[in-house]
Design a protein around this motif. Structure first.
Motif, PDB file in Angstrom:
ATOM      1  N   TRP A 575       1.011  -1.151  -0.026  1.00 20.23           N
ATOM      2  CA  TRP A 575      -0.198   0.138  -0.055  1.00 20.23           C
ATOM      3  C   TRP A 575       0.847   1.287  -0.218  1.00 20.23           C
ATOM      4  CZ3 TRP A 575      -5.359   0.353  -0.388  1.00 20.23           C
ATOM      5  CH2 TRP A 575      -6.070  -1.081  -0.319  1.00 20.23           C
ATOM      6  N   LYS A 577       0.662   5.763   0.182  1.00 14.81           N
ATOM      7  CA  LYS A 577      -0.322   6.268   0.208  1.00 14.81           C
ATOM      8  C   LYS A 577       0.380   8.152  -0.231  1.00 14.81           C
ATOM      9  CE  LYS A 577      -2.031   9.379   4.346  1.00 14.81           C
ATOM     10  NZ  LYS A 577      -1.076  10.902   4.307  1.00 14.81           N
ATOM     11  N   ASP A 578       0.308   9.125  -0.726  1.00 11.23           N
ATOM     12  CA  ASP A 578       0.446   9.344  -1.251  1.00 11.23           C
ATOM     13  C   ASP A 578       1.876   9.356  -2.312  1.00 11.23           C
ATOM     14  OD1 ASP A 578      -1.568  11.398  -0.338  1.00 11.23           O
ATOM     15  OD2 ASP A 578      -0.441  12.010   1.647  1.00 11.23           O
ATOM     16  N   LEU A 582       3.154   2.810   2.956  1.00 10.96           N
ATOM     17  CA  LEU A 582       2.343   3.807   4.007  1.00 10.96           C
ATOM     18  C   LEU A 582       3.252   2.510   4.777  1.00 10.96           C
ATOM     19  CD1 LEU A 582       0.249   4.722   5.291  1.00 10.96           C
ATOM     20  CD2 LEU A 582      -1.499   2.463   4.515  1.00 10.96           C
ATOM     21  N   ASP A 604      -4.162  10.731   8.452  1.00  9.39           N
ATOM     22  CA  ASP A 604      -4.801   9.631   7.621  1.00  9.39           C
ATOM     23  C   ASP A 604      -5.177  10.225   6.080  1.00  9.39           C
ATOM     24  OD1 ASP A 604      -3.380   7.786   9.675  1.00  9.39           O
ATOM     25  OD2 ASP A 604      -5.475   7.954  10.727  1.00  9.39           O
ATOM     26  N   TYR A 608      -4.627   6.714  -0.756  1.00 14.02           N
ATOM     27  CA  TYR A 608      -4.365   5.336  -1.163  1.00 14.02           C
ATOM     28  C   TYR A 608      -3.970   4.438  -2.421  1.00 14.02           C
ATOM     29  CZ  TYR A 608      -4.608   6.140   4.068  1.00 14.02           C
ATOM     30  OH  TYR A 608      -3.910   6.687   5.140  1.00 14.02           O
ATOM     31  N   TYR A 624      -9.601   7.783  -2.711  1.00 17.05           N
ATOM     32  CA  TYR A 624      -8.556   8.617  -2.233  1.00 17.05           C
ATOM     33  C   TYR A 624      -9.529   8.609  -0.714  1.00 17.05           C
ATOM     34  CZ  TYR A 624      -7.671  13.778  -0.663  1.00 17.05           C
ATOM     35  OH  TYR A 624      -7.509  14.861   0.407  1.00 17.05           O
TER      36      TYR A 624
END
Length: 1193
Positions: A575, A577-578, A582, A604, A608, A624
């Motif tokens: 995964w 994130k941005d 993550l 948070d 993703y 998102y």
């Protein structure tokens, strides 16, 4: 013959047509294993430049590197003759290289080695040649001495100053400066030409303000040589007047200078020609004279200046054309113009060319019976001639080869056979230079070889383009064919495409394309084959990806990621994130088909991305996540406090070495929780004491804790925010881990003796989390190191064990191993310890003393034998004491002192002794136990030294005419005193008088000085001396006079003494009369009432603290109405500030100065009380005129 010549001409035409059909040469793969097995003629890989200029200060390196199989051997020619390297001791050749090294460290002239060098690299298959290297030594000759006359020139006339630099190698860089090393300013009127001369289009009067010196900078030696400077004398018709120049519209007419049309100073005439070689820069130059200075413009006849290659330099006086080609030839002209007219000069440019390659011959590898060719085509102006050589010899002189035919710039090989390998050189030359290229012809017969690994496995995703590689080599070039699953049909066409390099390409891999593929390489010498297994896999796809969500803070969103993939491939789901990996904390739980976030927070929020990947392909899906939070203004207004304690601790996933701890966070009280601290307590070793276990970020509420065996754990959690820490949570339930054998041994193991017959072994014990089981104990083992005896052991529970009855100071090998009821720890490391030390048995001998000076001696001694030290030698000590002084009746301290000399040494220095004394000294050796026996006592005297300063210098000033000095002998004479030296000088503020010198006998301690004036102070420098010299200086100053606070403008020898002036004496009498009247009034008032205590000096004991005791004065003031310091009592009893600046004390030398009965001035000043008395007198009552009169009574 004519018919035959015609026949050869036709044959040549047919031959040229045949060349287009020759078989291409074999390419040897870069595989080092194959290249090391194949024979190869030499190839030059590195060589020095053709025109090689070297620095005469350095060694000379002429490079020549070559490769080949076998490794080539090298030889050199110099000036066309064999150069015997072995006969010249200064010349050597690098190992496995042809590079020459000429070493001048032992002397020699580099000029003796100038010449033309050529390198030959030979092996069994041919000879390769380097280019001819022309070696020259850099030269920077001196400027010839010449007398330069003053140059007279009319203002406005043209002028050129010649440089004529000495010919250097390479040519020097020329620049003009003044003799004071200031650069000459250049512009369109004054500039330097390419030949180094300095040109003035017209001379102005200001040109004579400096001189002109030509400078030559030589590159290799980094030196600058300067020519004798030119001096200009400019003759002008009118004197220089700045005002007239500023007000005049034309500077030249204002100076009386005639304006003239331009005229060329360089080049001369109306036309010239210039030849340039192709590829270099062409520089055209026009310098013109005239008044005013003309402007220069450049043109090319019949066209424009070459675009992108031209550059104007030197204020448009030079035109540079870079990288000249034949198209740049033609006629160029420069136009010089000013307001009086213009003139032009035409330059005819001819472009010639040194040889340059059109087709450089390349190495040729052929199989037996194959045909090939070497092509050497070059161009130039004039047209270069082509010469072929073979193995360094002209091809005409080489043995005949029926398979070789030379046709101008081409050599054709037909039906080559083994043994025809050679290195061919092509030399293309004309009058402007030459080119030399090596190209070998190697005839190989090599059976086919497959270069790819055997039994390859290729896995590919279905419907993707793929390629099966089968690199091969052989001579002759093999034929390659592909087969599938052993079938006889060759694969080429349809979904398959076979390439000449051996690759088989599939446009789209299908399931039915799976199988075993075989590539077969065949030539006349044999065949080789290899198999490749192809597997076609299903693609990886995300069948349900994450979706955009809007959630509230504290909720538990779930992001889906369901993946379908080939079951034979390993799947990895990650995964982002941005677009960044993550961090999977305990709030993030990754599952097989998604991601769950517990207690979602504002941080948070973001993109993703689910990434599903195998080793062959990957797929990704993005969504998102939006988190709704409390408005910032509301959150900012709430008060912040420490967080509440976490609660509901729960232990799950219980394992031997780990446990999962989960808790429910308390309220953060409007300040986000940043950290959680997990603590533990065990009830065996330190019950009730909590220890920090680990720390976790504030966005998690669960953690996996690492555990140690045989610990009865209990946990608690503390929350932390920016305000502080919460109270600890309620402890969790206890969790007992099973025991195990220790994994660690004690640290800090050491062995040292506490007595001469023992050795104490100590270590750091294991803590509660290292015990790992019940009944923790330690197995202590030791043995003598020197004799490698058997091990002794003892099992103890405390971190200490003492071994008794040991020899004195011997090394032991020590091991300490932890053990519990489950077993022992791993084998421990061995540590070296030592048994106890005893006092040394021997003393240093042959102690010798050498006097260095009056305060230091040098010691030497014979060291004791190591066997007598009985321990670790720490130092040698010299004990010494001062037995007596060589001066009679001088008491000395006999306190013993010592100096340490660490380590095993036999010399040292004892310093800080007293001069002119008798000393005694003895030496010992010291180990860890203490001192050994003392050596015999040595006695020695110290010579005389310089004395210390006198103990004190007292200064007394009984009046304004004399100063009495008294001093005491030095505390440390350090020898026989021969006298005293006194230097003194008067000073008044920053003014000082001359220094006067007095010498006294050793018994004189008093001296009187006659003052030259009553105002100046004196500075005294007193030193005692012995025969060695003068000692430390004692510096003192006479006390300051009160009127020094208002210094006189200047002190002179003839200044009148104020005390002898009549007006001053009258003023003093008036003041005395006034004070007497005041006293009478005071007595009358006191006689009417009040008590007047009077102390009698004879009958009553005076308080020693009373300041008036010393001078016999009496205190007539009332104790209850005692005036404040610096004040006086008025007639009506009130206290007022003093206003008079003119008091009797102002003419004294301090506040304590008073008059005695006969009116003389008394003052005594000692060295130690000078400062105290000066400060104290500032508040003394004696500064009052009234008190001064009291003292007179």
């Amino acid at each position: 013959m004519v018919m035959q010549r015609h026949h050869l001409t036709c044959a040549g035409i047919a031959f040229a047509l045949y060349l287009h059909h020759l078989i291409s040469a074999i390419e040897v793969p870069l595989d080092s294993n194959i290249q090391s097995e194949l024979p190869q003629p030499p190839t030059i890989t590195k060589q020095s430049v053709k025109d090689y200029i070297v620095d005469p200060r350095d060694n000379i390196f002429i490079e020549c590197e070559a490769k080949g199989n076998p490794i080539p051997i090298f030889s050199w020619t110099r000036n066309g003759k064999f150069f015997n390297v072995a006969k010249d001791p200064k010349v050597s050749m690098r190992r496995r290289s042809g590079t020459l090294v000429i070493d001048f460290h032992s002397g020699g002239r580099p000029e003796d080695y100038e010449g033309e060098y050529q390198c030959f690299a030979r092996n069994d298959y041919g000879t390769a040649l380097s280019s001819k290297i022309h070696l020259q030594v850099s030269k920077s000759p001196l400027w010839p001495k010449e007398k330069v006359d003053v140059i007279e020139v009319d203002e406005g006339a043209p002028l050129s100053l010649q440089c004529n630099p000495p010919p250097g190698l390479p040519s020097p860089v020329i620049f003009w400066m003044s003799s004071s090393m200031e650069p000459i300013h250049q512009d369109k009127r004054v500039s330097q030409g390419q030949n180094g001369d300095l040109y003035f289009s017209n001379v102005m009067l200001q040109d004579a303000q400096t001189d002109y010196s030509c400078n030559a900078r030589f590159h290799f030696t980094h030196t600058i040589q300067q020519k004798n400077p030119y001096t200009l004398k400019v003759k002008t018709k009118k004197p220089h007047n700045e005002t007239s120049l500023r007000n005049h519209t034309d500077m030249y007419s204002a100076r009386g200078i005639t304006e003239t049309t331009p005229s060329f100073m360089y080049p001369y005439g109306t036309s010239s020609s210039q030849m340039v070689l192709r590829g270099v820069d062409l520089l055209l130059e026009c310098i013109a004279s005239g008044v005013p200075a003309p402007d220069i413009m450049w043109y090319k006849k019949g066209g424009e200046l070459p675009a992108g290659k031209t550059k104007m330099e030197n204020f448009n006086k030079a035109l540079r054309i870079s990288n000249v080609s034949e198209e740049d030839s033609g006629e160029y002209f420069c136009l010089a113009s000013n307001k009086m007219g213009s003139i032009r000069h035409t330059i005819s440019v001819r472009v010639k060319a040194a040889p340059y390659w059109l087709d450089e011959p390349q190495n040729l590898i052929l199989a037996p019976g194959e045909d090939g060719r070497l092509v050497c085509r070059a161009n130039g102006n004039p047209k270069p001639t082509i010469q072929w050589l073979v193995n360094g010899e002209p091809i005409e002189a080489s043995p005949p080869n029926p398979s070789r035919e030379v046709a101008g710039d081409t050599i054709v090989f037909r039906d080559t056979q083994i043994g025809s390998s050679a290195v061919y050189q092509c030399n293309a030359s004309n009058e402007h230079g030459y080119l030399l290229a090596n190209a070998f012809v190697s005839v190989l017969d090599v059976p086919p070889r497959i270069l790819a690994p055997r039994n390859q496995l290729i896995r590919v995703i279905q419907n993707n383009r793929t390629r099966l590689d089968c690199p091969f080599f052989g001579s002759p070039i093999p034929t390659l064919r592909w087969f599938k699953n052993g079938q006889g049909n060759t694969l080429d066409g349809g979904n398959y495409k076979a390439h000449e390099n051996g690759s088989l390409e599939m446009n789209m891999a299908r399931k039915e394309d799976q199988g075993i593929y075989t590539c077969v390489a065949t030539n006349i010498l044999g065949k080789a084959e290899a198999q490749v297994r192809l597997e076609v896999k299903d693609p990886t796809r995300i069948v349900r990806g994450p979706e955009d969500q809007v959630v509230k803070r504290g909720s538990m969103p779930r992001l889906h990621c369901r993946v379908k993939h080939d079951p034979t491939l390993k799947l990895t789901v990650t995964w982002l994130k941005d677009d960044a990996p993550l961090y999977m904390g305990n709030r993030m739980k990754k599952e097989d088909d998604g991601l769950t976030i517990y207690g979602v927070a504002e941080k948070d929020q973001g993109d993703y991305t689910c990434v599903a990947s195998t080793e062959l392909d990957k797929d990704l899906a993005k969504a998102y996540l939006t988190v709704l939070a409390i408005p910032a203004n509301r959150l900012r207004d709430l008060p912040k406090e420490r967080p509440d304690r976490p609660r509901d601790l729960e232990l799950t996933d219980l394992a031997e070495r780990s446990v999962q701890l989960t808790w429910i966070p308390g309220d953060d009280n409007n300040s986000p929780i940043t950290d959680y601290i997990v603590q533990f307590e065990e009830d065996r070793f330190q019950p009730g004491m909590w220890h920090n276990h680990s720390r976790y970020p504030g966005n998690v509420n669960s953690a996996t804790l690492s555990l140690s065996p045989y610990v009865n754990y209990q946990f608690r959690v503390i929350a932390v925010n920016e305000v502080g820490s919460s109270l600890p949570s309620v402890p969790s339930e206890r969790y007992q881990t099973n025991g195990a054998r220790p994994e660690f041994n004690p640290t800090g193991v050491q062995g040292a003796g506490t007595q001469k017959n023992n050795m104490e072994i100590t270590w750091m014990p294991l803590n509660a989390t290292q015990a790992y089981g019940p009944n923790l104990r330690y197995i202590v083992r030791w043995r003598r190191r020197d004799i490698r005896g058997s091990w002794y052991n003892e099992t103890v529970k405390t971190p200490r064990h003492v071994v008794w009855n040991t020899p004195i100071y011997v090394p032991y090998e020590i091991k300490v191993q932890a053990e519990n009821d489950f077993g022992r720890a791993p084998e421990p490391d061995t540590v070296i310890g030592y048994s106890g030390e005893d006092y040394p048995k021997a003393a240093p001998t042959d102690v010798r003393i050498r006097i260095l000076n009056s305060t230091a001696i040098a010691l030497t001694w014979t060291r004791v034998h190591l066997d007598t030290i009985q321990g670790q030698l720490k130092e040698y000590r010299a004990y010494f004491w001062r037995d007596s002084s060589l001066l009679k009746n001088l008491w000395v301290s006999k306190k013993r002192q010592y100096v340490s000399f660490p380590g095993d040494r036999n010399r040292g220095i004892v310093s800080r002794l007293f001069p002119y004394s008798n000393y005694k000294l003895e030496m010992v050796v010291t180990n860890g136990r203490g001192d050994g026996p003392r050596s015999e006592i040595k006695e020695f005297p110290t010579p005389e030294g310089v004395p210390s300063s006198p103990r004190y210098l007292r200064i007394r000033q009984p009046n304004l005419e004399i100063i009495n000095l008294e001093w005491d002998h030095p505390e440390h004479p350090n020898g026989v005193l021969t006298g005293y030296n006194l230097r003194y000088q008067a000073f008044n503020g920053s003014k000082t008088g001359r220094t006067l010198v007095e010498n006294f006998s050793p018994n004189q301690t008093k001296f009187t000085i006659q003052r030259t004036d009553p105002i100046s102070r004196y500075r005294f420098f007193l030193r005692a001396r012995t025969q060695v010299g003068e000692g430390e200086t004692l510096v003192e100053e006479s006390p300051a006079l009160l009127n020094e606070a208002t210094p006189t403008p200047a002190y002179t020898k003839n200044q009148v003494d104020i005390a002898t002036q009549g007006w001053f004496i009258g003023l003093m009498c008036a003041i005395a009369l006034l004070v007497l009247i005041l006293l009478i009034v005071c007595f009358i008032k006191r006689s009417r009432g009040g008590k007047y205590p009077v102390r009698d000096n004879k009958d009553e004991h005076l308080n020693p603290e009373d300041k008036n005791v010393e001078d016999g004065s009496f205190d007539y003031s009332d104790e209850d109405n005692k005036p404040l310091p610096n004040s006086q009592t008025s007639l009506d009893g009130t206290i007022k500030q003093q206003e008079s600046d003119d008091s009797l004390v102002d003419y004294g030398e301090g506040g304590e100065g008073q008059f005695n009965e006969d009116g003389s001035f008394i003052g005594q000043y000692t060295v130690k009380k000078d400062k105290e008395e000066t400060e104290g007198n500032e508040s003394s009552e004696a500064t009052s005129p009234v008190n001064a009169i009291y003292s007179l009574a």
